[in-house]
Design a protein around this motif. Sequence first.
Motif, PDB file in Angstrom:
ATOM      1  N   ALA A  52       2.017  10.329   4.412  1.00 44.57           N
ATOM      2  CA  ALA A  52       2.717   9.301   4.044  1.00 44.57           C
ATOM      3  C   ALA A  52       2.612   8.049   4.992  1.00 44.57           C
ATOM      4  O   ALA A  52       2.384   8.432   6.235  1.00 44.57           O
ATOM      5  CB  ALA A  52       4.161   9.302   3.496  1.00 44.57           C
ATOM      6  N   SER A  53       2.004   6.980   4.772  1.00 43.71           N
ATOM      7  CA  SER A  53       1.999   6.058   5.523  1.00 43.71           C
ATOM      8  C   SER A  53       2.769   5.533   6.370  1.00 43.71           C
ATOM      9  O   SER A  53       2.578   5.329   7.893  1.00 43.71           O
ATOM     10  CB  SER A  53       1.328   4.687   4.960  1.00 43.71           C
ATOM     11  N   ILE A 100      -6.899   8.682  10.531  1.00 43.53           N
ATOM     12  CA  ILE A 100      -7.657   7.962   9.888  1.00 43.53           C
ATOM     13  C   ILE A 100      -6.539   6.810   9.108  1.00 43.53           C
ATOM     14  O   ILE A 100      -5.478   7.140   8.670  1.00 43.53           O
ATOM     15  CB  ILE A 100      -8.243   8.522   8.727  1.00 43.53           C
ATOM     16  N   VAL A 101      -6.598   5.436   9.315  1.00 42.38           N
ATOM     17  CA  VAL A 101      -5.844   4.554   8.653  1.00 42.38           C
ATOM     18  C   VAL A 101      -6.771   3.769   7.455  1.00 42.38           C
ATOM     19  O   VAL A 101      -7.731   3.384   8.067  1.00 42.38           O
ATOM     20  CB  VAL A 101      -5.014   3.692   9.552  1.00 42.38           C
ATOM     21  N   SER A 102      -6.420   3.554   6.469  1.00 41.09           N
ATOM     22  CA  SER A 102      -7.296   2.657   5.476  1.00 41.09           C
ATOM     23  C   SER A 102      -6.496   1.794   4.714  1.00 41.09           C
ATOM     24  O   SER A 102      -5.439   2.313   4.147  1.00 41.09           O
ATOM     25  CB  SER A 102      -8.369   3.372   4.852  1.00 41.09           C
ATOM     26  N   ARG A 103      -7.062   0.668   4.289  1.00 43.60           N
ATOM     27  CA  ARG A 103      -6.546   0.097   3.192  1.00 43.60           C
ATOM     28  C   ARG A 103      -7.534  -0.193   2.004  1.00 43.60           C
ATOM     29  O   ARG A 103      -8.434  -0.483   2.417  1.00 43.60           O
ATOM     30  CB  ARG A 103      -5.808  -1.423   3.577  1.00 43.60           C
ATOM     31  N   VAL A 136     -12.631  -1.169   1.124  1.00 39.43           N
ATOM     32  CA  VAL A 136     -11.926  -0.644   2.062  1.00 39.43           C
ATOM     33  C   VAL A 136     -11.805  -1.121   3.370  1.00 39.43           C
ATOM     34  O   VAL A 136     -12.983  -1.376   4.146  1.00 39.43           O
ATOM     35  CB  VAL A 136     -12.173   0.965   1.876  1.00 39.43           C
ATOM     36  N   GLN A 137     -10.756  -1.431   3.878  1.00 38.53           N
ATOM     37  CA  GLN A 137     -10.818  -1.564   5.538  1.00 38.53           C
ATOM     38  C   GLN A 137     -10.390  -0.026   6.140  1.00 38.53           C
ATOM     39  O   GLN A 137      -9.356   0.542   5.996  1.00 38.53           O
ATOM     40  CB  GLN A 137      -9.548  -2.651   5.730  1.00 38.53           C
ATOM     41  N   LYS A 147      -3.732  -2.573  -0.328  1.00 40.79           N
ATOM     42  CA  LYS A 147      -2.452  -1.728  -0.270  1.00 40.79           C
ATOM     43  C   LYS A 147      -3.012  -0.568   0.519  1.00 40.79           C
ATOM     44  O   LYS A 147      -4.155  -0.178   0.547  1.00 40.79           O
ATOM     45  CB  LYS A 147      -2.239  -1.198  -1.680  1.00 40.79           C
ATOM     46  N   PRO A 148      -1.923   0.461   1.042  1.00 45.44           N
ATOM     47  CA  PRO A 148      -2.233   1.452   1.940  1.00 45.44           C
ATOM     48  C   PRO A 148      -3.177   2.159   0.985  1.00 45.44           C
ATOM     49  O   PRO A 148      -2.989   2.625  -0.326  1.00 45.44           O
ATOM     50  CB  PRO A 148      -0.913   1.982   2.147  1.00 45.44           C
TER      51      PRO A 148
END
Length: 504
Positions: free
Chosen positions: A328-329, A274-277, A284-285, A256-257
């Motif tokens: 927000a994503s 930064i983007v992570s999941r 974490v990705q 999930k985000p």
Amino acid sequence: MVEKFELNPFEIKAEISNILSKLSDVKDFETYEVHYRTLDMQSDKNIIVKLLFKEINTSQKNPELIKFLLIRYCPKDELIERLWNIIKNNMASNNAKIFALDLLRDIDTDWSYEECGQYLDNPNELVNSDTKKILDNAIINPEVQIDFLDFLSSLPENDQIILLQSLSDDYSNDELANMLIPVFLSMSETKTGKTALDILGNSKSQLAYHALQTSLDFVNDDLKAAVNKNLSILKLSGIREDNSIEFYKNLLKDSKPYKFCITYPDGHGNQAVIVSRLKKSGKVQFVAIVIDDYKGIRDCFGFNEISKFECNAIIERFYRGQRALALASGILKSILQSAEKLSGQKVPYEYVCWKNLLADIEPETLEPDFTPKKLSTKEFEEILKYDFTDYWFLNSTYSDEYEEFLTNLENVNPQDYDAFIDSNLEKVFFDEEYKVWKERILHTAILKHFAGENKAAQNLYSLYNDKNLVREFLKNILRKSIYEYCFAKNEKEKIKAIEEMWVK
């Protein structure tokens, strides 16, 4: 005591490149300790090691120095293991294997030519039974996909084409398309990119259909006929609907985000994203992206699996002192999509691979319901003190126009700086540059809105719509730029005069 100075991955990458360039003609690396201080100070050497191994698979512009740095920063047992992995990897180039063999000979007492020699293959025989596993892993792990693209980029163009054709002989559908989409999107003007395009047309893959359909928005006109031709081939094979989003959503169902952050643009329009999941496993990705408002996506770097602690540490180092906005994503996805359009067909292949982490996120509108108003003098002066404006100035090499401005400034008395700025403003901020800065004001207003700072957002939007105040704002940018320029040159008399005029 030397102050500890932590770098983010992009800065480490730049530092390594700088060392390799500066010491390109050096043989005795031990005598150049001063050049390694910044890397020595990094508490986490894993990123340094990862980037050095990436150099093995790409340019190898200074192989002896790369060996020296690997020995310096990678524990011996780990280094030996990683070198053996290169030697035994059927997708590694002969150059990379020879590099690994050479270094092993220096550090591994159990090294033997007979054992190592069996792994040296002809580059034309790279595709074997391990390739299927690599293709499968690349769908769920962008790092594997990027390793393949790094390897491909290290080959001469003719060998690149041979490798792609070999893959197409044995594989099809989504696994093959997933590997070749970034080849086409990042190399579309080259023979390799056009070879990838033709293979994608025959891949019978929904992923290929999506990539080719969306590429029509940005590829050059001379490529559109070839793209449409391959789309027709895909349609004839039965691929008539774009189901790629569902495909990637299914891959992402166990994550999930997590953290989505961005900085305000600096004086060059750069923003750190930064983007992570977060996976069900707790890992974490993580993806770090640099964008700007001139060329869009500039750079990209990621890890497929790190801990939450590592993620937070990298974010702290990445932003170091700059204010990071948690968004927000869906908002951040819209911002990245806008950056993609600016990039056109020059998107880094690393970004093409990592952007699939956003597949299950719906973009949100970036058009808040603002109404411009007439700003008071006090409100305009408040804008000049907003936090992001600390970074809104031009450095001495910003542009040819600004360099000429600074050259001419040398003959101007400080008390005449304002008149000089007024008469030269349109030369520095010519039409295209003016438009970029105006849009930067609007973009920052939008960021302020989504950060919950509605008054600041409203003021910036009003500034954006007031041509006269935009001009005054840009004059202030030049004032700050002159001050920074004189400060860098330690011109104390000019600094004192400027502070009397503009600061007090």
